[in-house]
Design a protein around this motif. Structure first.
Motif, PDB file in Angstrom:
ATOM      1  N   LYS A   8       0.822  -1.222   0.158  1.00 62.56           N
ATOM      2  CA  LYS A   8      -0.056   0.100  -0.145  1.00 62.56           C
ATOM      3  C   LYS A   8       0.856   1.256   0.001  1.00 62.56           C
ATOM      4  CE  LYS A   8      -4.366  -1.528   2.004  1.00 62.56           C
ATOM      5  NZ  LYS A   8      -5.276  -1.340   3.232  1.00 62.56           N
ATOM      6  N   LEU A   9       0.329   2.282  -0.433  1.00 64.00           N
ATOM      7  CA  LEU A   9       1.084   3.711  -0.633  1.00 64.00           C
ATOM      8  C   LEU A   9       0.715   4.284   0.716  1.00 64.00           C
ATOM      9  CD1 LEU A   9      -0.007   5.107  -3.852  1.00 64.00           C
ATOM     10  CD2 LEU A   9       2.311   4.599  -3.430  1.00 64.00           C
ATOM     11  N   ASP A  10       1.592   5.068   1.229  1.00 64.78           N
ATOM     12  CA  ASP A  10       1.232   6.040   2.597  1.00 64.78           C
ATOM     13  C   ASP A  10       0.047   7.016   2.152  1.00 64.78           C
ATOM     14  OD1 ASP A  10       2.251   8.482   1.675  1.00 64.78           O
ATOM     15  OD2 ASP A  10       4.363   7.363   1.468  1.00 64.78           O
ATOM     16  N   PRO A  11      -0.531   7.333   3.192  1.00 67.03           N
ATOM     17  CA  PRO A  11      -1.550   8.200   2.948  1.00 67.03           C
ATOM     18  C   PRO A  11      -1.203   9.252   2.134  1.00 67.03           C
ATOM     19  CG  PRO A  11      -1.404   7.752   5.278  1.00 67.03           C
ATOM     20  CD  PRO A  11      -0.246   7.181   5.061  1.00 67.03           C
ATOM     21  N   ALA A  12      -0.097  10.068   2.424  1.00 63.18           N
ATOM     22  CA  ALA A  12       0.124  11.275   1.573  1.00 63.18           C
ATOM     23  C   ALA A  12       0.136  10.912   0.057  1.00 63.18           C
ATOM     24  CB  ALA A  12       1.515  11.796   1.772  1.00 63.18           C
ATOM     25  N   ARG A  13       0.858   9.754  -0.373  1.00 58.18           N
ATOM     26  CA  ARG A  13       0.903   9.560  -1.813  1.00 58.18           C
ATOM     27  C   ARG A  13      -0.435   8.756  -2.318  1.00 58.18           C
ATOM     28  NH1 ARG A  13       6.063   6.216  -3.336  1.00 58.18           N
ATOM     29  NH2 ARG A  13       5.708   7.298  -5.198  1.00 58.18           N
ATOM     30  N   PHE A  14      -1.222   8.239  -1.316  1.00 53.68           N
ATOM     31  CA  PHE A  14      -2.388   7.746  -1.756  1.00 53.68           C
ATOM     32  C   PHE A  14      -3.261   8.768  -2.215  1.00 53.68           C
ATOM     33  CE2 PHE A  14      -6.886   5.924  -1.186  1.00 53.68           C
ATOM     34  CZ  PHE A  14      -6.755   5.107  -1.905  1.00 53.68           C
ATOM     35  N   GLY A  15      -3.063   9.989  -1.319  1.00 49.82           N
ATOM     36  CA  GLY A  15      -3.780  11.059  -1.735  1.00 49.82           C
ATOM     37  C   GLY A  15      -3.497  11.717  -3.386  1.00 49.82           C
ATOM     38  N   GLN A  16      -2.136  11.476  -3.242  1.00 54.36           N
ATOM     39  CA  GLN A  16      -1.880  11.759  -4.799  1.00 54.36           C
ATOM     40  C   GLN A  16      -2.482  11.050  -5.856  1.00 54.36           C
ATOM     41  OE1 GLN A  16       2.610  11.736  -4.352  1.00 54.36           O
ATOM     42  NE2 GLN A  16       2.479  13.360  -5.624  1.00 54.36           N
ATOM     43  N   LEU A  17      -2.407   9.727  -5.501  1.00 52.79           N
ATOM     44  CA  LEU A  17      -3.155   8.822  -6.483  1.00 52.79           C
ATOM     45  C   LEU A  17      -4.760   9.179  -6.889  1.00 52.79           C
ATOM     46  CD1 LEU A  17      -3.196   6.121  -8.150  1.00 52.79           C
ATOM     47  CD2 LEU A  17      -3.412   4.971  -6.258  1.00 52.79           C
ATOM     48  N   VAL A  18      -5.328   9.327  -5.697  1.00 49.44           N
ATOM     49  CA  VAL A  18      -6.595   9.668  -5.891  1.00 49.44           C
ATOM     50  C   VAL A  18      -6.707  10.983  -6.756  1.00 49.44           C
ATOM     51  CG1 VAL A  18      -8.720  10.560  -4.583  1.00 49.44           C
ATOM     52  CG2 VAL A  18      -7.369   8.819  -3.566  1.00 49.44           C
ATOM     53  N   LEU A  19      -6.045  11.877  -6.625  1.00 53.09           N
ATOM     54  CA  LEU A  19      -6.048  13.264  -7.487  1.00 53.09           C
ATOM     55  C   LEU A  19      -5.850  13.025  -8.955  1.00 53.09           C
ATOM     56  CD1 LEU A  19      -4.398  15.999  -5.320  1.00 53.09           C
ATOM     57  CD2 LEU A  19      -6.974  15.764  -6.049  1.00 53.09           C
ATOM     58  N   ALA A  20      -4.897  11.924  -9.218  1.00 53.29           N
ATOM     59  CA  ALA A  20      -4.409  11.568 -10.392  1.00 53.29           C
ATOM     60  C   ALA A  20      -5.738  10.632 -11.123  1.00 53.29           C
ATOM     61  CB  ALA A  20      -3.212  10.759 -10.280  1.00 53.29           C
ATOM     62  N   CYS A  21      -6.403   9.765 -10.358  1.00 54.84           N
ATOM     63  CA  CYS A  21      -7.521   8.999 -10.793  1.00 54.84           C
ATOM     64  C   CYS A  21      -8.647   9.852 -11.240  1.00 54.84           C
ATOM     65  CB  CYS A  21      -7.838   8.089  -9.724  1.00 54.84           C
ATOM     66  SG  CYS A  21      -6.774   6.716  -9.782  1.00 54.84           S
ATOM     67  N   ARG A  22      -8.779  11.057 -10.441  1.00 56.34           N
ATOM     68  CA  ARG A  22      -9.752  12.011 -10.725  1.00 56.34           C
ATOM     69  C   ARG A  22      -9.524  12.808 -12.147  1.00 56.34           C
ATOM     70  NH1 ARG A  22     -10.516  16.407  -6.208  1.00 56.34           N
ATOM     71  NH2 ARG A  22     -11.349  14.608  -5.076  1.00 56.34           N
ATOM     72  N   ALA A  23      -8.306  13.265 -12.190  1.00 58.70           N
ATOM     73  CA  ALA A  23      -8.099  13.708 -13.531  1.00 58.70           C
ATOM     74  C   ALA A  23      -8.297  12.878 -14.584  1.00 58.70           C
ATOM     75  CB  ALA A  23      -6.373  14.305 -13.474  1.00 58.70           C
ATOM     76  N   ALA A  24      -7.971  11.623 -14.517  1.00 62.25           N
ATOM     77  CA  ALA A  24      -8.068  10.660 -15.407  1.00 62.25           C
ATOM     78  C   ALA A  24      -9.641  10.339 -15.753  1.00 62.25           C
ATOM     79  CB  ALA A  24      -7.380   9.337 -15.341  1.00 62.25           C
ATOM     80  N   LYS A  25     -10.145  10.254 -14.645  1.00 65.47           N
ATOM     81  CA  LYS A  25     -11.598  10.122 -15.072  1.00 65.47           C
ATOM     82  C   LYS A  25     -12.368  11.289 -15.726  1.00 65.47           C
ATOM     83  CE  LYS A  25     -14.209  11.530 -11.844  1.00 65.47           C
ATOM     84  NZ  LYS A  25     -15.014  11.676 -10.333  1.00 65.47           N
TER      85      LYS A  25
END
Length: 962
Positions: free
Chosen positions: A285-302
């Protein structure tokens, strides 16, 4: 941008969205078609400014040494597009979804808890509360508006601020407070209504007439607004006017759905969970901060993958809309998802994968918009998409929530006649079609999918259209209060359901006062009381004053209101006896959209009005009342089950007299042993201490505390004082007057003991403060730690001990410090490390009990932002798993506290560590409930907290006449 005219005031609509903030405006005397969108200036890079219609509702804290321009006075944050971009590049420094945090009751929404999950040692990282984050966004809007229109400052205009229809009363009050902090006075409007106002603005009178014609003269419109953080559902009825309104459509809001923390954020999380194993491998698992980055990246892709092919809707059935709308560019087949590492400047420092369009549509359609018949109900599973501390809805299938909402509020109808969709997700044609098809398959009339010109702008424009309608320039949506409001009464002595009285009926008009006519109540004054409030969106038509039984499936409990009202009788108040005044209850849905309640004295020449209001400053324990008009200051309290009757009359008077004999003015007939035996005497009079109710205990405390100086008469007086004070005030909250009692006791901590050589007095001193720890604020808890740390820290820390202080009973002091949950997490982790060092040579089970309390994933009383980091908890668990549990009765309970699963990545220990704990618990024969708490997200049972929280307050009202 054209400037507004100088002659008339403006109407300004603000959509303070989870993802974006949008502002629209019009002259007060303009037609609805003249509404314009204000392009909000914002940083788009560290140095470039652009005015855009969408302001990302995001705050970014620049790194030390990073110095972006600050033309809008937003420092120490950047707000808007630059915040979005940099937040996606730098982990742990972005504040998102502040609006969702405003409705999260398990945290202190006025405390600086964001960015959520930030490292304990990030001392340079600025933090803000959800309330202040919202206020900062609104302040940015105000400053940029005032720069653009200096002769028409925003604070001088009529501002309409939109909120989810399902926001509860506290979240609405917090939104109003955020506007006030930004220098604005705002009226609230529900977002689905705003979306329908925008539809009416575009459709005009001819469009409404056409809707009625297609619907057979009456339309039932289902509005589904899926935003970034919430899904808002409303039913709106459109019919031909009658009487004087004949020929004009009448529009009314019929129903509003429950609060659903479910929206685009959940879809982003689902995509992030899909991508995570591709980036870091299965089981990692990614740490919470990098997981937050992943969520933002998925939002942009979506957003890229779902943006094309949007349908604007149109008249006719859902099946006929596939060719409607203007052509839009086709979206790409896939989009990159990249997460930069902490060393992203190095080559190869980024993690990258790709999301396909069909993949994204599959997650959104199958997960969030599956087929759902009309009789579908939301599933109540034990796990859901949760992250960043927010309690997202367990069942993410929006279609099931829609079906349940419609069945509850239109039980006789098979389906609505029209559907209005709002929210960015409906830009995707397939998503809009899927929901329309689901609704159409319920077997109702042909479904009319109403057009929406731009879901990002509709709510702000609709807010302006609402303001124009208030000014007589457009059709107004009627409907009033979406819920009915009730005050709970005492249960019948003979048993049966608890009754409640309706104070504001469902459908009440804004600004109209409702009185519970024909019902007179006895309001207890002169001592703290609690009012239990309930809301119901049930379709039944209760009137103000109606008595109804409280049924769990119809009523939602609201934060209670607790207050001590002035008795108005000095002699009676001096005796400490309660008084009652006859009152009627009045309720009003205010013009700005908040709830106002009051008890009004009857049969009095100059009747007093006891006003009640919700608490804005969250302390993690409930709500308070505002000051009574001309009455006593308000107090805070927790909603608890009502207590048993208080022993009154001679027994309570006799107990008070016993306390007065020992601690009152010096009396020659009081023997020295009476102080030593006082607790025993009180138990003789009142029964065993364990059976004393909160009311009884607080009444004794209120007799004891005014004589606090008398504790210095002897060592016995001092020891008994602290023994009684701590016991009678435990756990520091739960009664309406407890904050005032804590304030009275707090200065005594600095005075410490008059007889410091007495070990038993030190023991009772520490125990007393531990018992009332739940009522102590952060500064006082920190002060206790400041005194205690030199005596608890390892010698090598070389902490300087205060002069003249030589405390005894250090084990009890340690238990006190482990119970101070409002001490900053870093210092609590430090104390845990000191205790852990002691466990290497000391087998005392109390040490691991203290570590369990310090590292608990779910606090006993504090806001969850005080929880120590998962890294600290894992270090402690690593040592605990090596211990011989059969020799340590506290080992298993401590392991459960440290490894309990919350679903919050910022609090949970790793799956690997949790699995080890579960296996060890099973080997030790721990109860199944303990294993389940580690394995699954389950609520903390009331029985787990009962010993700490104690008993509850009595209900403040009882029915005396009809």
């Amino acid at each position: 941008m054209s400037a507004p005219a100088k002659s008339s005031s403006l109407i300004v609509g603000i959509d303070l969205g989870t993802t974006h903030t949008v502002v629209a405006w019009a002259e007060r005397d303009a037609d609805p078609g003249a509404i314009r969108v204000f392009s909000i200036p914002q940083l788009v890079t560290a140095t470039e400014i652009e005015a855009r219609p969408l302001l990302p509702s995001l705050l970014y804290a620049p790194l030390p040494g990073e110095a972006p321009a600050d033309p809008f006075g937003d420092a120490p944050f950047a707000i808007g597009e630059h915040a979005r971009r940099r937040g996606g590049e730098i982990p742990g420094r972005l504040i998102a979804s502040a609006k969702s945090w405003l409705c999260h009751p398990a945290v202190d929404r006025t405390a600086p808890i964001l960015p959520w999950g930030a490292a304990e040692d990030a001392a340079s990282l600025p933090r803000v509360s959800p309330l202040d984050a919202s206020a900062r966004i609104l302040a940015h809007v105000r400053r940029t508006w005032d720069d653009a229109f200096p002769e028409r400052p925003l604070a001088a205009q009529e501002v309409v601020l939109t909120v989810p229809a399902s926001f509860d009363e506290v979240a609405r009050e917090l939104t109003v407070e955020a506007a006030r902090r930004a220098g604005l006075s705002a009226r609230l409007l529900e977002e689905p209504q705003a979306a329908f106002y925008d539809f009416m603005r575009l459709a005009g009178a001819e469009g409404l007439d056409a809707l009625l014609a297609r619907s057979g003269g009456e339309a039932m419109v289902l509005v589904c607004d899926v935003g970034g953080g919430t899904t808002d559902l409303s039913l709106i009825r459109v019919a031909q006017g009658a009487g004087a309104a004949r020929g004009r459509p009448e529009v009314s809001r019929v129903a509003v759905g429950h609060h659903l923390l479910l929206g685009g954020d959940n879809m982003d999380l689902a995509l992030a969970h899909l991508c995570e194993p591709r980036l870091v491998g299965a089981g990692e698992k990614l740490d919470p901060a990098r997981f937050g980055q992943l969520v933002l990246a998925c939002r942009a892709a979506k957003e890229r993958l779902l943006a094309g092919g949007a349908s604007s809707g149109g008249a006719g059935s859902a099946a006929s809309t596939s060719g409607a709308g203007s052509a839009a560019p086709s979206p790409p087949d896939d989009a990159p998802v990249t997460v930069l590492s902490h060393g992203a400047r190095l080559v190869g420092g980024a993690l990258t994968t790709r999301l396909g369009r069909e993949e994204v549509e599959g997650v959104v359609l199958d997960g969030f918009f599956p087929e759902a018949p009309r009789d579908a109900r939301p599933q109540r599973g034990r796990s859901g998409l949760v992250a960043f501390g927010l309690p997202y809805e367990r069942d993410v299938a929006i279609t099931r929530h829609v079906a349940w909402f419609f069945a509850r509020h239109a039980p006789e109808a098979r389906g609505p006649t029209a559907l209005l969709l709002n929210g960015g997700v409906f830009r995707a044609r397939r998503v809009a079609e899927r929901l329309a098809q689901v609704v159409e398959r319920w077997g109702g009339p042909p479904l009319d999918l109403l057009p929406h010109a731009d879901p990002d702008l509709a709510v702000a424009r609709g807010a302006v259209a609402y303001g124009l309608a208030l000014a007589g320039r457009g059709v107004r949506i009627e409907g009033g209060a979406a819920r009915g409001y009730y005050v709970g009464l005492e249960p019948p002595a003979a048993g049966g359901p608890r009754p409640a009285v309706c104070v504001v009926p469902r459908g009440a008009k804004e600004g109209s006062v409702h009185a519970a006519a024909g019902r007179t109540f006895a309001l207890v004054v002169g001592r703290p009381v609690r009012f239990d409030l309930f809301a119901s969106d049930d379709a039944r038509a209760d009137r103000a004053g109606d008595l109804v039984p409280l049924e769990d499936d119809r009523f939602d409990a609201l934060p209670p209101i607790a207050v001590a009202f002035d008795a108005g009788d000095a002699a009676r108040a001096a005796t400490g006896k309660q008084a009652e005044v006859r009152v009627q209850i009045e309720g009003e849905l205010t013009a700005i959209g908040t709830l106002d309640l009051a008890c009004v004295e009857v049969d009095a020449a100059a009747p007093r009005r006891f006003r009640l209001a919700f608490q804005l400053r969250e302390d993690g324990r409930g709500a308070r009342a505002a000051e009574a008009e001309g009455g006593a200051p308000a107090e805070r309290a927790q909603a608890r089950p009502h207590a048993a009757a208080t022993p009154g009359g001679k027994r309570l008077d006799e107990a008070r007299e016993a306390i007065e004999r020992v601690f009152g003015k010096g009396r020659p007939d009081v023997a020295p042993r009476e102080a030593k035996n006082l607790v025993r005497e009180l138990e003789r009079v009142l029964g065993e201490r364990a059976a004393w109710t909160t009311e009884t205990a607080r009444a004794l405390l209120d007799t004891l505390v005014p004589s606090a100086r008398s504790r210095r008469r002897s060592a016995d007086h001092e020891r008994v004082f602290w023994s009684l004070a701590g016991y009678c005030l435990r756990p520091g909250f739960g009664d309406a007057g407890d904050s005032a009692r804590i304030a009275a006791l707090a200065p005594l901590f600095a005075e410490r003991l008059a007889f410091p050589q007495e070990a038993r007095s030190w023991q009772q001193f520490w125990i007393a403060w531990r018992r009332i720890a739940g009522g102590l604020d952060e500064p006082l808890q920190v002060a206790i730690r400041d005194l205690a740390d030199p005596f608890l820290a390892p010698a090598e820390q070389r902490l300087k001990k205060p002069k003249g202080v030589k405390p005894e009973a250090l084990d009890d002091l340690l238990e006190l410090c482990a119970s101070l949950e409002r001490v900053p997490a870093g210092r609590r982790s430090e104390l845990g490390a000191w205790i852990l060092e002691r466990t290497w040579t000391d087998r005392d089970a109390r040490l691991w009990a203290a570590i369990g309390r310090l590292g608990a994933r779910v606090p006993a009383y504090a806001s969850v932002h005080h929880v120590v980091s998962p890294a600290a908890a894992e270090r402690w668990l690593d040592h605990l798993l090596r211990e011989k549990w059969q020799e340590l009765p506290s080992a298993a309970p401590a392991a459960v506290q440290l490894a309990r699963r919350t679903g919050d990545r910022a609090r949970d220990v790793s799956d690997r560590v949790r699995g080890e704990v579960e296996r060890r618990l099973a080997k030790a024969g721990a109860p199944e409930a303990w294993l389940k708490a580690v394995r699954e997200v389950v609520a903390v049972e009331e029985s787990e907290r009962a010993a700490f929280f104690g008993e509850g307050l009595p209900v403040g009202l009882r029915l005396v006449s009809e």
